[in-house]
Design a protein around this motif. Structure first.
Motif, PDB file in Angstrom:
ATOM      1  N   GLY A   1      12.297 -24.230 -38.096  1.00 34.61           N
ATOM      2  CA  GLY A   1      12.028 -24.299 -39.009  1.00 34.61           C
ATOM      3  C   GLY A   1      12.014 -25.424 -39.520  1.00 34.61           C
ATOM      4  O   GLY A   1      12.667 -26.619 -39.970  1.00 34.61           O
TER       5      GLY A   1
ATOM      6  N   GLU B   1      15.835 -21.932 -47.380  1.00 29.73           N
ATOM      7  CA  GLU B   1      15.929 -22.313 -45.946  1.00 29.73           C
ATOM      8  C   GLU B   1      16.514 -22.293 -45.199  1.00 29.73           C
ATOM      9  O   GLU B   1      16.905 -21.889 -43.998  1.00 29.73           O
ATOM     10  CB  GLU B   1      14.686 -23.449 -46.288  1.00 29.73           C
ATOM     11  CG  GLU B   1      12.640 -22.124 -46.413  1.00 29.73           C
ATOM     12  CD  GLU B   1      12.674 -21.887 -47.971  1.00 29.73           C
ATOM     13  OE1 GLU B   1      13.846 -23.148 -48.765  1.00 29.73           O
ATOM     14  OE2 GLU B   1      11.806 -21.149 -48.459  1.00 29.73           O
TER      15      GLU B   1
ATOM     16  N   GLY C   1      12.423 -12.951 -45.038  1.00 30.14           N
ATOM     17  CA  GLY C   1      12.481 -14.214 -43.893  1.00 30.14           C
ATOM     18  C   GLY C   1      13.695 -14.407 -43.185  1.00 30.14           C
ATOM     19  O   GLY C   1      13.294 -14.549 -42.397  1.00 30.14           O
TER      20      GLY C   1
ATOM     21  N   SER D   1      12.494 -26.465 -43.391  1.00 36.09           N
ATOM     22  CA  SER D   1      13.841 -27.255 -44.416  1.00 36.09           C
ATOM     23  C   SER D   1      14.457 -28.057 -43.814  1.00 36.09           C
ATOM     24  O   SER D   1      15.142 -28.476 -44.605  1.00 36.09           O
ATOM     25  CB  SER D   1      14.910 -25.883 -43.484  1.00 36.09           C
ATOM     26  OG  SER D   1      14.896 -25.754 -41.806  1.00 36.09           O
TER      27      SER D   1
END
Lengths: 80, 327
Positions: free
Chosen positions: B179, B60, B98, B182
């Motif tokens: 994100g 990520e 992703g 993350s």
């Protein structure tokens, strides 16, 4: 009945995750339906990049490893 | 320090099992004992230490980093992250999607995915202990160069047009959120230790059979192929030997851990370095089972292009190294 999705492209850990969740649910006496989801489109929809991942009631709970037994128990009790 | 494993192998193979040091079988058994004990010792120690250090690095974070940063540096960064980020090959589809849905160009994503099987900490560690620093550096540079060049080429031919429709759509409508997944709290030592322990068991579980098979093959080569056989027959780096080596690597399926002990043996027997590298990289990176997985997100045309690209790069690299690097 609670629906639990295990996302992953059929690796050994995904199978193990699904079995573990079923076993923990049986132990706790909570009826569940564990679905193994391997479609890349569904995995993409949840934004998951490391499998196995666990989705309960459309919420991403976990990703990247076989989850711990105690955490599975927490999810099952929490989302009841 | 590592000579302790030679002493251990001397003692076990010659004193305890009673093999003759100069017999074929004795040589093979000695090679097998020395390499397996050394490799497993190093694996346990180094996987744990490296996992402690990189506990907070995950795909990520790599995605967020690549999505934000300069496109031209992107290929280099993609290949570098591919080398240092652990991920199981069964995750390549979710990782591909992703990255793509974060708007990262297909070429940069492929730089990451192509380098990943070739270079990782286990491979580097084995290379260092079995074939030495110089060849390790060459191996790592070649692996990264193939990842970078492959990525640049795929973006030049606009490879994204050859994705499956849903993946192309995800790329075009890339909405990069900053994100939330993350952002993780700083890890305590306890958490790092737990991560490293799980990682160690996981990797060992995945690679132990490859080590045994790889060292077994390496030992057989070492004991039973006459010393100068490769040097006599293929030692001049005959041009056809490189493409042959690449083709021979395709049906063989192994990961880097299994192939490096074989590589050690081939080099010891005088197979030119370029030919050896071409064979080993082809075995590791050009494997059908993993390519078929990518069919879920790519059209056949793109798959074939990437496969041919790999075969051609391994061949070119093999030729080049045979010319410039004469052992």
């Amino acid at each position: 009945m609670k629906e639990i999705e295990v996302l992953g492209s059929g690796c050994a850990k995904c199978v193990k995750t699904a079995e573990l969740i079923q076993a923990v649910a049986n132990d706790c006496g909570i009826p569940v339906r564990v679905i193994k989801e391997s479609s890349p489109e569904v995995i993409l929809k949840h934004g998951v990049m490391s499998t196995p991942a666990v989705v309960i009631d459309n919420r991403l709970m976990h990703s990247g490893s076989v989850p711990d037994k105690n955490r599975i128990k927490e999810w099952l009790l929490m989302t009841q | 320090m590592l000579s302790i494993f030679t002493i251990l192998a001397d003692w076990l193979a010659y004193s305890i099992f009673g093999f003759m040091p100069d017999s074929k079988l004795g040589g093979a058994v000695h090679f097998f004992i020395e390499d397996t004990t050394k490799i497993f010792f190093l694996l346990v120690l180094m996987i744990y230490i490296i996992a402690l250090i990189r506990a907070s690095l995950n795909v990520e974070r790599v995605r967020d980093y690549l999505a934000k940063n300069n496109k031209y540096l992107g290929y280099l960064m993609g290949a570098t992250f591919g080398a240092i980020t652990p991920f199981c090959s069964c995750s390549s589809i979710p990782v591909f999607l992703g990255f793509t849905s974060a708007g990262i160009p297909v070429g940069i994503t492929m730089s990451f995915l192509l380098t990943s099987p070739l270079i990782n900490e286990v491979a580097v560690l084995l290379l260092l202990s079995l074939v030495g620093l110089e060849i390790t550096i060459i191996y790592v540079l070649v692996g990264m160069a193939i990842g970078i060049a492959g990525g640049v080429f795929l973006d030049l031919i606009r490879a994204e047009q050859l994705l499956q429709p849903f993946a192309l759509k995800a790329y075009q409508t890339a909405a990069f959120s900053d994100g939330e997944l993350s952002i993780r709290p700083k890890l305590s030592f306890r958490e790092r230790h737990d991560f490293a322990k799980v990682e160690l068991l996981d990797i060992l579980n995945r690679v132990w059979k490859w080590v045994l098979i790889g060292v077994g093959l390496g030992a057989a080569l070492h004991g039973f192929v006459p010393d100068l056989w490769f040097a006599d027959n293929l030692g001049n780096g005959q041009w056809w030997s490189v493409p042959m080596a690449v083709l021979a690597g395709i049906p063989l399926y192994s990961n880097a851990t299994g192939v490096i002990p074989v590589m050690e043996s081939l080099i010891l027997k005088g197979l030119p370095l370029g030919t050896t590298l071409a064979f080993c990289m082809s075995t590791v990176a050009a494997s059908f089972p993993e390519f078929i997985l990518l069919k879920q997100v790519m059209t056949w045309k793109l798959l074939v292009i990437i496969f041919m690209l790999l075969l051609m790069s391994f061949t070119l690299v093999g030729w080049l190294i045979n010319i410039i690097y004469v052992l």
